[in-house]
Design a protein around this motif. Sequence first.
Motif, PDB file in Angstrom:
ATOM      1  N   GLY A 243      -7.753  -8.439   0.013  1.00  0.00           N
ATOM      2  CA  GLY A 243      -6.371  -8.324   0.467  1.00  0.00           C
ATOM      3  C   GLY A 243      -5.375  -8.953  -0.498  1.00  0.00           C
ATOM      4  N   ARG A 244      -5.769  -9.112  -1.767  1.00  0.00           N
ATOM      5  CA  ARG A 244      -4.889  -9.762  -2.752  1.00  0.00           C
ATOM      6  C   ARG A 244      -3.534  -9.079  -2.862  1.00  0.00           C
ATOM      7  NH1 ARG A 244      -3.243 -12.569  -5.568  1.00  0.00           N
ATOM      8  NH2 ARG A 244      -3.993 -12.881  -7.667  1.00  0.00           N
ATOM      9  N   ALA A 245      -3.485  -7.763  -2.612  1.00  0.00           N
ATOM     10  CA  ALA A 245      -2.233  -7.027  -2.802  1.00  0.00           C
ATOM     11  C   ALA A 245      -1.462  -6.822  -1.499  1.00  0.00           C
ATOM     12  CB  ALA A 245      -2.519  -5.673  -3.453  1.00  0.00           C
ATOM     13  N   VAL A 246      -1.874  -7.466  -0.413  1.00  0.00           N
ATOM     14  CA  VAL A 246      -1.163  -7.280   0.858  1.00  0.00           C
ATOM     15  C   VAL A 246       0.281  -7.763   0.739  1.00  0.00           C
ATOM     16  CG1 VAL A 246      -1.013  -8.036   3.267  1.00  0.00           C
ATOM     17  CG2 VAL A 246      -3.222  -7.374   2.302  1.00  0.00           C
ATOM     18  N   LEU A 247       0.465  -8.950   0.195  1.00  0.00           N
ATOM     19  CA  LEU A 247       1.801  -9.511   0.001  1.00  0.00           C
ATOM     20  C   LEU A 247       1.935 -10.001  -1.433  1.00  0.00           C
ATOM     21  CD1 LEU A 247       2.428 -11.675   3.220  1.00  0.00           C
ATOM     22  CD2 LEU A 247       3.382  -9.434   2.692  1.00  0.00           C
ATOM     23  N   PRO A 248       3.135  -9.902  -2.013  1.00  0.00           N
ATOM     24  CA  PRO A 248       3.327 -10.397  -3.380  1.00  0.00           C
ATOM     25  C   PRO A 248       3.246 -11.912  -3.435  1.00  0.00           C
ATOM     26  CG  PRO A 248       5.408  -9.646  -2.447  1.00  0.00           C
ATOM     27  CD  PRO A 248       4.342  -9.249  -1.482  1.00  0.00           C
TER      28      PRO A 248
END
Length: 588
Positions: A243-248
């Motif tokens: 989920g590294r790209a879920v939130l900046p």
Amino acid sequence: MTETVADNLLRRLSEWGVTRIYGYPGDGINGILGALDKVMDNFEFVQARHEEEAAFMACAHAKFTGEVGVCLATSGPGAIHLLNGLYDARADHQPVLAIVGQQPSTALGGHFLQEVDLPALFKDVARDYVHMCTHPQQLRHLVDRALRISKGKRAVTCLVLPADVQEMDAEEPARAHGTMHSGLGYAALPGVAPEPALQQAAEVLNAGEKVAILAGAGALGATAEVAQVAETLGAGVAKALLGRAVLPDHLPYVTGSIGLLGTRPSWEMMRDCDTLLMIGSGFPYAEFLPKEGAARGVQIDIDPGMLSLRYPMEVNLAGDAAATLRALLPLLKPKTRGAWRETIEANVAEWWDEVDKRAHQSAEPINPERLFWDLSPQLPDNAIITADSGTSANWFARALKLREGMMASLSGGLATMCPAVPYATAAKFCYPDRVAIAFAGDGAMQMMGNSALLTAAKYWQRWEDPRMVVAVLNNGDLNQVTWELRAMGGYPKVEETQNVPAFNYAQYAELIGLKGIRVEDPEALSDAWAQALSADRPVVIDAVVDPNVPTLPPHITYDQAKNYMTALIKGDPNAGKIVKQALKRALA
């Protein structure tokens, strides 16, 4: 011209919207290859260098597009080679269809050349659906079910086609007893829990004073909703690796990755929270979650089987993350900004300052953390980043700042070596106008990465934007396992098993028609990234990094410290350099 079963297979795949197949040829799929030659206008066949690479690419296709990734392999050994990549997809809940050949049906059971019981072989990895086509009238419903089950359950499925069946005349199912008449199409339900369950979840979350959110791959399509919930509840957000790209990462309340490869702010937030909201994550390590009973829990997951599995949740909501959060938001009471949120933001700011300092510490010759840190400000918009298992995953998790619109992935549940380059190459086929960047250790490059670069060399001129960068952590060591020997087993480095042969990856890149940049000076890293990101073809950055820079977890247990010291006392060949680097990082 009479349509064969193989023709029928490809026509049905096309009717389902499949346009790309990753594979490698062999005589067990001659019928399919011959049929494919007639319909190349409908399909893009990506010839991998190895069937395992084809399966990794199909998995990446599924991860980056949300559609079923399709891979094709011949019978016997070709089918066997698919397994690791398929298990990668299965462990990360990705929809992949494997199509494999088989020896002629007339030979089966006769110990024929390359005869393998393929339905039995794939029974575990494709447990939701694996079947062998033995009659032309089966083909339609086998394809329909394999694709529908793969999409609906986000699962690996498998079709086995004997060589002689591929060449048979196609037949539509007769309108008779015992025949199947299946159809096309699948539309996923948004899946929202019943109103009473949403109300119960809201009560738990509204009552919490110190709310922590853990977002995983299941939240990737819910960026706006996760951010809104975090703002409403005054919560911090930790991210599982997938989920590294879920939130900046520029958001002040995003604590970064969690777990062994995670950050200190994530560890502290989970340790101190009184309420945990887990969204679309199967994060496996209980020791990095709140102590049982210390926090109330709410979980959202599209797979009911993953609910209340990692932590005993008070409320379990089965459903799509975005749809469920949208239904939940009107029930949440906005919290005033308090000490909890202020503490999280202060910890996050301090963490990034520490990463900056650590990345710029001297090493022999290059600090691997700086390879990642220097990339962050140069990352192109909408970049797609992949990482291999090993220390490249550690630095990917901690030292890289992702922005909104980017994608990022690695092998999560299986944590296998070798997917980084195949993932990035598949990303270029899925999004030929976007930049793909892969991070891999030298062990993974020598195992598969070097050959996978040949796939990029074969196809890159077809891509709208030719930029693809493979950054190699060249340290001559199977570094992650070496550190695990020390920290988990209390053993010193075993040079006979851990040292990797010297290899010049930049020269190799030039040899196969790509661009190679070898970096041995940390001050040259930023320029190397600039050159790579402005190149007219794929680039390999061969970064000579220090294997003795420790990848310390956010929380070191007594047993880990004891094992670490035991390994050094036993005579680790790099003990002096390790102590020197560890002291630098501790002081930072």
